[in-house]
Motif scaffolding. Structure first.
Motif, short mmCIF file in Angstrom:
data_model
loop_
_atom_site.label_atom_id
_atom_site.label_comp_id
_atom_site.label_asym_id
_atom_site.label_seq_id
_atom_site.Cartn_x
_atom_site.Cartn_y
_atom_site.Cartn_z
N LEU A 56 17.88 16.36 7.26
CA LEU A 56 18.98 15.40 7.52
C LEU A 56 19.96 15.69 8.25
O LEU A 56 20.49 14.67 8.85
CB LEU A 56 19.35 15.13 5.96
N ALA A 57 20.60 16.88 8.22
CA ALA A 57 21.88 16.98 9.14
C ALA A 57 21.72 16.83 10.43
O ALA A 57 22.30 16.22 11.07
CB ALA A 57 22.42 18.23 8.57
N VAL A 60 18.09 13.79 11.52
CA VAL A 60 18.59 12.25 11.16
C VAL A 60 19.77 12.00 11.68
O VAL A 60 20.31 11.04 12.33
CB VAL A 60 18.37 11.87 9.90
N GLY A 61 20.86 13.00 11.14
CA GLY A 61 22.20 12.59 11.49
C GLY A 61 22.60 13.02 12.92
O GLY A 61 23.09 11.94 13.55
N PHE A 62 22.76 14.30 13.24
CA PHE A 62 22.89 14.62 14.68
C PHE A 62 22.00 13.90 15.73
O PHE A 62 22.56 13.58 16.65
CB PHE A 62 22.98 16.06 14.87
N ALA A 64 20.56 11.20 15.50
CA ALA A 64 21.15 9.55 15.74
C ALA A 64 22.24 9.49 16.79
O ALA A 64 22.51 8.63 17.44
CB ALA A 64 21.42 8.83 14.43
N LEU A 65 23.17 10.56 16.57
CA LEU A 65 24.38 10.38 17.43
C LEU A 65 24.11 10.75 19.02
O LEU A 65 24.50 10.26 19.71
CB LEU A 65 25.11 11.72 17.08
#
Length: 280
Positions: A56-57, A60-62, A64-65
């Motif tokens: 997730l971190a 998905v999170g990083f 997406a950036l």
């Protein structure tokens, strides 16, 4: 009066194996399974939740950036960061789980709970005890990895059936690491700084600099050889090439050979160290 005949129980063979059963290794695996099925909840965080948080971190999170800049696709060979990262996280979680399962639980078997000594008092050899525990770690990693593959698929990180090969590669990598760590743990009398140093100076750097989160060719040239001798790098390359359909037989054979050598060396050392420590 009826004659009572006592049952004759065959004596264990000279090798220490139990006749009439799957063998001493299977008995040790059964012991760990019986404990695990009653206490599996205590291991959920380390075996499933921790890699999920990494996914997730970073995926998905990083991911997406950094996606959409165009530079990520160049580094990953044209696939999304999550798809590129997922098989590597599978290998990384197997290695981290292997390192943990092969340190404190092994020392506990010798020092605190002393279950190894109890096993050795019966018809089990020291080698069977050590290799049985190693086999259990491999089976547990495979099961945890299968759950993780399902989670990866839910988030869109699976693109084809090659992820099944990635799961096998990750388990193989974790087993090779577990064998070496078990052999080391069998020599430890006091956990003190031994395991702390192992995680701080071996496991964590291996996690960060083995091509898991970014390609190894992005590292300084002087550092790359350290990544190339990392078991996790070889496992990551196997898992990623299988998941992305970039299988190169010659390179794959080299990775498998490297990990197989580590596994054989580790298994031999496990049998030797367990024999040394459990022999009166």
């Amino acid at each position: 009066m009826a004659e009572v005949t006592a049952a004759v129980v065959p004596a264990p063979s000279a090798s220490g194996r139990v006749p009439g059963r799957a063998g001493g290794i299977g008995i040790v695996v059964e012991h760990h399974w019986r404990w695990y099925r009653r206490n599996w909840r205590a291991t959920v965080v380390s075996s499933v939740l921790q890699p999920l948080l990494f996914l997730l971190a970073f995926g998905v999170g990083f991911g997406a950036l950094v996606s959409g800049s165009g530079r990520v696709e160049v580094a990953t060979g044209g696939v999304g960061y999550l798809v590129w990262l997922a098989p590597a996280l599978l290998a990384m979680s197997a290695v981290q789980s292997a390192a943990f399962e092969s340190t404190y639980p092994v020392l506990s078997g010798f020092k605190w709970q002393r279950v190894y000594h109890a096993m050795a008092a019966g018809p089990l050899s020291a080698a069977q005890i050590g290799l049985g525990h190693l086999t259990w770690i491999a089976l547990k990693m495979f099961a945890s990895g299968a759950v993780y593959v399902i989670v990866i698929a839910v988030f869109g990180g699976v693109t084809g059936p090659g992820v099944a090969v990635s799961l096998v590669a990750a388990t193989f990598t974790g087993t090779a690491v577990a064998a070496l760590v078990m052999a080391f743990a069998a020599t430890v009398e006091n956990e003190g700084s031994a395991f702390t140093g192992l995680f701080r100076f071996v496991v964590i750097p291996m996690t960060l600099f083995s091509g898991t989160f970014f390609p190894v060719d992005r590292l300084p040239a002087v550092v790359r050889p350290l990544a190339w001798v990392s078991p996790l790098w070889h496992g990551t390359e196997l898992a990623r090439s299988a998941a992305l359909g970039r299988w190169q037989p010659l390179a794959a054979a080299g990775h498998v050979a490297f990990l197989l050598v580590l596994l054989v060396i580790g298994a031999v050392l496990v049998a030797r160290q367990f024999r040394r420590r459990l022999t009166p």
